[in-house]
Enzyme design. Structure first.
Site, short mmCIF file in Angstrom:
data_model
loop_
_atom_site.label_atom_id
_atom_site.label_comp_id
_atom_site.label_asym_id
_atom_site.label_seq_id
_atom_site.Cartn_x
_atom_site.Cartn_y
_atom_site.Cartn_z
CB THR A 31 -11.33 2.01 -2.04
OG1 THR A 31 -10.51 2.25 -0.90
CG2 THR A 31 -11.79 3.34 -2.61
CG PHE A 52 -10.57 1.25 4.52
CD1 PHE A 52 -10.52 0.56 3.32
CD2 PHE A 52 -10.12 2.56 4.55
CE1 PHE A 52 -10.02 1.17 2.17
CE2 PHE A 52 -9.62 3.17 3.41
CZ PHE A 52 -9.56 2.49 2.22
CG ASP A 70 -2.09 0.92 1.14
OD1 ASP A 70 -2.42 1.32 0.00
OD2 ASP A 70 -2.68 1.23 2.17
CD GLU A 114 -8.98 6.07 -4.02
OE1 GLU A 114 -9.87 6.55 -3.30
OE2 GLU A 114 -8.04 5.39 -3.58
CE LYS A 168 -7.78 2.13 -3.56
NZ LYS A 168 -6.65 2.54 -2.66
#
Length: 337
Positions: A167, A189, A27, A106, A142
């Site tokens: 996400t 998350f 990440d 993203e 994303k």
């Protein structure tokens, strides 16, 4: 003479053991960290790109993106948007040279409630990757896990063959809707769920197995495997290695360089806590969510409502900071005037 399997296991780090059960993803937008930990895939977001774009090592990418944006022309805002899109893709292209798998790029969080806008921006990314010689099979787009984002993901997957990574996923309702939409991958998350519970209850610490983020991902994984959904579950946003080790066996886990470093120095023995066999034995009933039911079920989860909106605001704020930085570089002042 080579070491026995048992002795070799003792010598293996938690990170090496984890890789035997789970696909490890980095990440980060920092290429050096990717070189060091050799993940299968990598994920980026506006916050990570903002941080990387300020590092001296990556100024050549910023300059290349600015040159591209100016060359396309248009209004200053259009030039900045095109520069940002190009910058995200340049980082992705470089990362793909260092990993065997896929990179996640993203879409601007400010489009989180605009399905058409998300579809258009996703297709722009894929076009830019294609121009750079990268096949769309190596890209995950994303999208925020709003109802609009999930429907955009469904269209991109079904009609354009574009793989999506959903996400900012915090509720079971979001996970169910993503599975029904047939998206490639979801990113629940873990750490941000823990953050909310620590901030909003008297309990300030949790054993990994009792961590509310770990329990959320475990439930989602079990539901997906029980009902044979193909969508990949990728735990994200970790606060400590205990959370990661408790999710050994999850399809994918995306982990920051700091925690990858800790796992590489950790020699504790890992065993898979999440398995298809255990999942098949659970009694989670299959449910269907239309838009109205999704909105109601998601709204019933106070943590998820707050963390989704907070996450969108934070990613949007970092996108604006990146825009402002580019405006200064491109036009000399923050307002582009």
């Amino acid at each position: 003479m080579s070491a026995s399997p048992e002795k070799r296991m003792k010598m293996e780090s938690a990170l090496e053991q984890l890789k035997q059960y789970t696909t490890v993803v980095a990440d980060t937008g920092d290429f050096n960290a990717i070189d060091e930990y050799k993940p299968q895939d990598a994920t980026t977001n506006p916050s990570l790109i903002l941080a990387a774009a300020q590092m001296p090592d990556y100024q050549h990418l910023v300059e290349e993106a600015i040159e591209y944006g100016k060359k396309l022309g248009g209004s200053e805002n259009e030039q900045v948007r095109n520069t940002m899109d190009k910058l995200f893709v340049l980082f992705g292209v470089k990362i793909l040279k260092k990993i065997p798998g896929r990179v996640s790029t993203e879409v601007d969080a400010r489009l989180s409630y605009d399905a058409k806008g998300m579809i258009e921006r996703a297709r722009t990314f894929i076009k830019l990757y294609k121009e750079a010689g990268i096949d769309k099979e190596r890209i995950l787009i994303k999208l925020s896990s709003t109802w609009e984002g999930i429907q955009a993901g469904k269209v991109l997957e079904e009609h354009h063959g574009i793989h999506c990574n959903m996400t900012l996923l915090f509720s079971f309702a979001q996970a169910v809707a993503c599975a029904e939409a047939g998206v490639t991958l979801i990113s629940p998350f873990v750490g941000r769920i823990l953050d909310w519970h620590v901030a909003n209850s008297n309990k300030k610490s949790y054993e990994p197995s009792e961590d509310p983020g770990v329990k959320s991902v475990t439930k989602i994984y079990n539901y997906y495997k029980k009902h044979n959904y193909k969508t990949i579950v990728m735990g994200a946003s970790f606060r400590n290695t205990g959370e990661i080790k408790a999710l050994t066996g999850c399809d994918y886990l995306t982990i920051s360089p700091k925690l990858l470093g800790e796992l590489s120095k950790d020699n504790s023995k890992l065993t898979p806590n999440l398995t298809v066999e255990k999942a098949q034995a659970n009694d989670l009933q299959k449910i269907h969510l239309d838009e109205a039911t999704f909105r109601w079920e998601h709204n019933e989860d106070q943590m998820a409502v707050e963390k989704l909106s907070d996450g969108i605001r934070k990613f949007a704020a970092d996108a604006i900071k990146l825009e402002d930085m580019l405006k200064v570089r491109m036009f000399g002042t923050e307002n582009g005037k």
